[in-house]
Write a protein that holds these residues in place. Structure first.
Motif, PDB file in Angstrom:
ATOM      1  N   THR A 273       0.815  -1.211   0.000  1.00  0.00           N
ATOM      2  CA  THR A 273       0.000   0.000   0.000  1.00  0.00           C
ATOM      3  C   THR A 273       0.851   1.265   0.000  1.00  0.00           C
ATOM      4  N   TYR A 274       2.086   1.171   0.449  1.00  0.00           N
ATOM      5  CA  TYR A 274       2.960   2.347   0.474  1.00  0.00           C
ATOM      6  C   TYR A 274       3.173   2.893  -0.938  1.00  0.00           C
ATOM      7  N   TYR A 275       3.225   2.014  -1.932  1.00  0.00           N
ATOM      8  CA  TYR A 275       3.499   2.435  -3.304  1.00  0.00           C
ATOM      9  C   TYR A 275       2.422   3.399  -3.826  1.00  0.00           C
ATOM     10  N   PRO A 276       1.138   3.012  -3.845  1.00  0.00           N
ATOM     11  CA  PRO A 276       0.137   3.956  -4.368  1.00  0.00           C
ATOM     12  C   PRO A 276      -0.072   5.168  -3.474  1.00  0.00           C
ATOM     13  N   LEU A 277       0.047   5.004  -2.148  1.00  0.00           N
ATOM     14  CA  LEU A 277      -0.151   6.144  -1.260  1.00  0.00           C
ATOM     15  C   LEU A 277       0.921   7.202  -1.482  1.00  0.00           C
ATOM     16  N   LEU A 278       2.164   6.775  -1.677  1.00  0.00           N
ATOM     17  CA  LEU A 278       3.237   7.726  -1.933  1.00  0.00           C
ATOM     18  C   LEU A 278       3.018   8.433  -3.267  1.00  0.00           C
ATOM     19  N   ARG A 279       2.565   7.690  -4.263  1.00  0.00           N
ATOM     20  CA  ARG A 279       2.314   8.294  -5.568  1.00  0.00           C
ATOM     21  C   ARG A 279       1.161   9.291  -5.491  1.00  0.00           C
ATOM     22  N   ILE A 280       0.111   8.961  -4.726  1.00  0.00           N
ATOM     23  CA  ILE A 280      -1.021   9.868  -4.581  1.00  0.00           C
ATOM     24  C   ILE A 280      -0.610  11.156  -3.875  1.00  0.00           C
ATOM     25  N   MET A 281       0.248  11.042  -2.851  1.00  0.00           N
ATOM     26  CA  MET A 281       0.581  12.203  -2.039  1.00  0.00           C
ATOM     27  C   MET A 281       1.633  13.104  -2.663  1.00  0.00           C
ATOM     28  N   ILE A 282       2.684  12.528  -3.259  1.00  0.00           N
ATOM     29  CA  ILE A 282       3.785  13.374  -3.732  1.00  0.00           C
ATOM     30  C   ILE A 282       4.154  13.136  -5.186  1.00  0.00           C
ATOM     31  N   GLY A 283       3.468  12.218  -5.852  1.00  0.00           N
ATOM     32  CA  GLY A 283       3.757  11.995  -7.262  1.00  0.00           C
ATOM     33  C   GLY A 283       4.997  11.177  -7.526  1.00  0.00           C
ATOM     34  N   HIS A 284       5.562  10.565  -6.495  1.00  0.00           N
ATOM     35  CA  HIS A 284       6.719   9.680  -6.648  1.00  0.00           C
ATOM     36  C   HIS A 284       6.371   8.313  -6.088  1.00  0.00           C
ATOM     37  N   THR A 285       7.190   7.327  -6.444  1.00  0.00           N
ATOM     38  CA  THR A 285       7.022   5.973  -5.922  1.00  0.00           C
ATOM     39  C   THR A 285       8.339   5.535  -5.296  1.00  0.00           C
ATOM     40  N   PRO A 286       8.340   4.505  -4.450  1.00  0.00           N
ATOM     41  CA  PRO A 286       9.595   4.016  -3.878  1.00  0.00           C
ATOM     42  C   PRO A 286      10.602   3.688  -4.986  1.00  0.00           C
ATOM     43  N   GLY A 287      11.760   4.332  -4.947  1.00  0.00           N
ATOM     44  CA  GLY A 287      12.764   4.109  -5.972  1.00  0.00           C
ATOM     45  C   GLY A 287      12.376   4.663  -7.326  1.00  0.00           C
TER      46      GLY A 287
ATOM     47  N   LEU B  95      10.149   3.590  -9.145  1.00  0.00           N
ATOM     48  CA  LEU B  95       9.916   2.439 -10.012  1.00  0.00           C
ATOM     49  C   LEU B  95       8.554   2.523 -10.681  1.00  0.00           C
ATOM     50  N   ASP B  96       8.461   1.993 -11.894  1.00  0.00           N
ATOM     51  CA  ASP B  96       7.176   1.838 -12.551  1.00  0.00           C
ATOM     52  C   ASP B  96       6.394   0.723 -11.851  1.00  0.00           C
ATOM     53  N   PRO B  97       5.066   0.679 -12.029  1.00  0.00           N
ATOM     54  CA  PRO B  97       4.253  -0.296 -11.295  1.00  0.00           C
ATOM     55  C   PRO B  97       4.627  -1.757 -11.526  1.00  0.00           C
ATOM     56  N   GLU B  98       4.860  -2.166 -12.779  1.00  0.00           N
ATOM     57  CA  GLU B  98       5.073  -3.588 -13.047  1.00  0.00           C
ATOM     58  C   GLU B  98       6.351  -4.139 -12.422  1.00  0.00           C
ATOM     59  N   PRO B  99       7.516  -3.453 -12.521  1.00  0.00           N
ATOM     60  CA  PRO B  99       8.699  -3.972 -11.829  1.00  0.00           C
ATOM     61  C   PRO B  99       8.515  -4.046 -10.316  1.00  0.00           C
ATOM     62  N   PHE B 100       7.840  -3.039  -9.745  1.00  0.00           N
ATOM     63  CA  PHE B 100       7.599  -3.065  -8.301  1.00  0.00           C
ATOM     64  C   PHE B 100       6.721  -4.247  -7.935  1.00  0.00           C
ATOM     65  N   LEU B 101       5.658  -4.456  -8.712  1.00  0.00           N
ATOM     66  CA  LEU B 101       4.729  -5.539  -8.413  1.00  0.00           C
ATOM     67  C   LEU B 101       5.416  -6.896  -8.538  1.00  0.00           C
ATOM     68  N   ALA B 102       6.230  -7.070  -9.573  1.00  0.00           N
ATOM     69  CA  ALA B 102       6.944  -8.342  -9.758  1.00  0.00           C
ATOM     70  C   ALA B 102       7.869  -8.608  -8.578  1.00  0.00           C
ATOM     71  N   ALA B 103       8.577  -7.568  -8.126  1.00  0.00           N
ATOM     72  CA  ALA B 103       9.483  -7.733  -6.986  1.00  0.00           C
ATOM     73  C   ALA B 103       8.698  -8.018  -5.714  1.00  0.00           C
ATOM     74  N   TRP B 104       7.532  -7.377  -5.570  1.00  0.00           N
ATOM     75  CA  TRP B 104       6.710  -7.616  -4.375  1.00  0.00           C
ATOM     76  C   TRP B 104       6.220  -9.056  -4.339  1.00  0.00           C
ATOM     77  N   VAL B 105       5.771  -9.581  -5.468  1.00  0.00           N
ATOM     78  CA  VAL B 105       5.295 -10.966  -5.522  1.00  0.00           C
ATOM     79  C   VAL B 105       6.430 -11.923  -5.149  1.00  0.00           C
ATOM     80  N   GLU B 106       7.642 -11.674  -5.659  1.00  0.00           N
ATOM     81  CA  GLU B 106       8.782 -12.529  -5.325  1.00  0.00           C
ATOM     82  C   GLU B 106       9.102 -12.456  -3.832  1.00  0.00           C
TER      83      GLU B 106
END
Length: 215
Positions: A167-181, A183-194
């Motif tokens: 949840t940190y990923y979309p909340l950060l994007r909503i609040m400040i327009g950036h994401t952790p690192g 990163l684009d959504p798909e690489p982040f999601l793939a890493a999260w699943v792993e």
């Protein structure tokens, strides 16, 4: 100006108010601003034909949001016929969690920025959105553990850790327009699943990792 039905006007008031509250702030947005954004005469009092106050309008937006979130959250953990590979289920649920949070960006931004002014509304959103997702995630992990698909000692704590990073990923994007690192959504999601699969000791196709839990 073309006439509109009461239902359309009511929804338009909610939509425009959320947009203004999220960009200007709740206190800086007047009833006249909301009416003007809807193409209504600013001094007409048209808003009060649908809502007794500006706060009542915000409360209705929260209520509608919670109804939508409840439906989406149920879809996230819905049982699939014939069972579902746990790794595929992780990705599916992660995408629905993101859908839930991205589905009403304006309202989430308002609640996070205006927390001090509306602690009761924030609590309703917390219980109806994030707390519900954590509970459903913990229930899914516990059920998968009973089936022997995963290994974890504490489903509640494991769900909290996994969902907080998700949840940190979309909340950060909503609040400040950036994401952790950034990163684009798909690489982040793939890493999260792993990461989630490793935490839950899943193999490549949902089987437990060989030797998991052994000394």
């Amino acid at each position: 100006m073309a006439r509109t039905t009461p239902g359309v006007t009511r929804q338009r008031l909610i939509d425009e108010a959320m947009r203004l509250f999220s960009t200007r702030g709740y206190a800086a947005t007047s009833v006249a601003d909301i009416q003007a954004a809807c193409g209504l005469t600013t001094g007409s009092g048209a808003l009060y034909k649908h809502f007794p106050s500006k706060r009542a309008l915000l409360e209705e937006a929260v209520r509608r949001n919670l109804e939508t979130v409840s439906e989406r959250a149920a879809a996230a953990t819905a049982e699939r016929p014939g069972g579902e590979d746990p790794r595929a289920a992780l990705e599916r649920m992660a995408r629905v969690v993101w859908e839930v949070l991205e589905g009403d960006r304006d309202l989430i931004r308002i609640m996070l920025r205006e927390f001090d002014g509306f602690p009761d509304l924030f609590e309703r959103m917390w219980q109806g959105v994030l707390a519900g997702l954590y509970r459903q995630g913990a229930a899914w992990i516990a059920a998968q553990r009973e089936l022997g698909n995963i290994e974890t000692g504490d489903p509640e704590a494991t769900a909290a850790v996994l969902l907080s990073s998700l949840t940190y990923y979309p909340l950060l994007r909503i609040m400040i327009g950036h994401t952790p690192g950034d990163l684009d959504p798909e690489p982040f999601l793939a890493a999260w699943v792993e990461h989630a699969a490793a935490t839950l000791r899943l193999g490549r196709h949902g089987d437990r990792v060989a030797g998991a839990g052994s000394a």
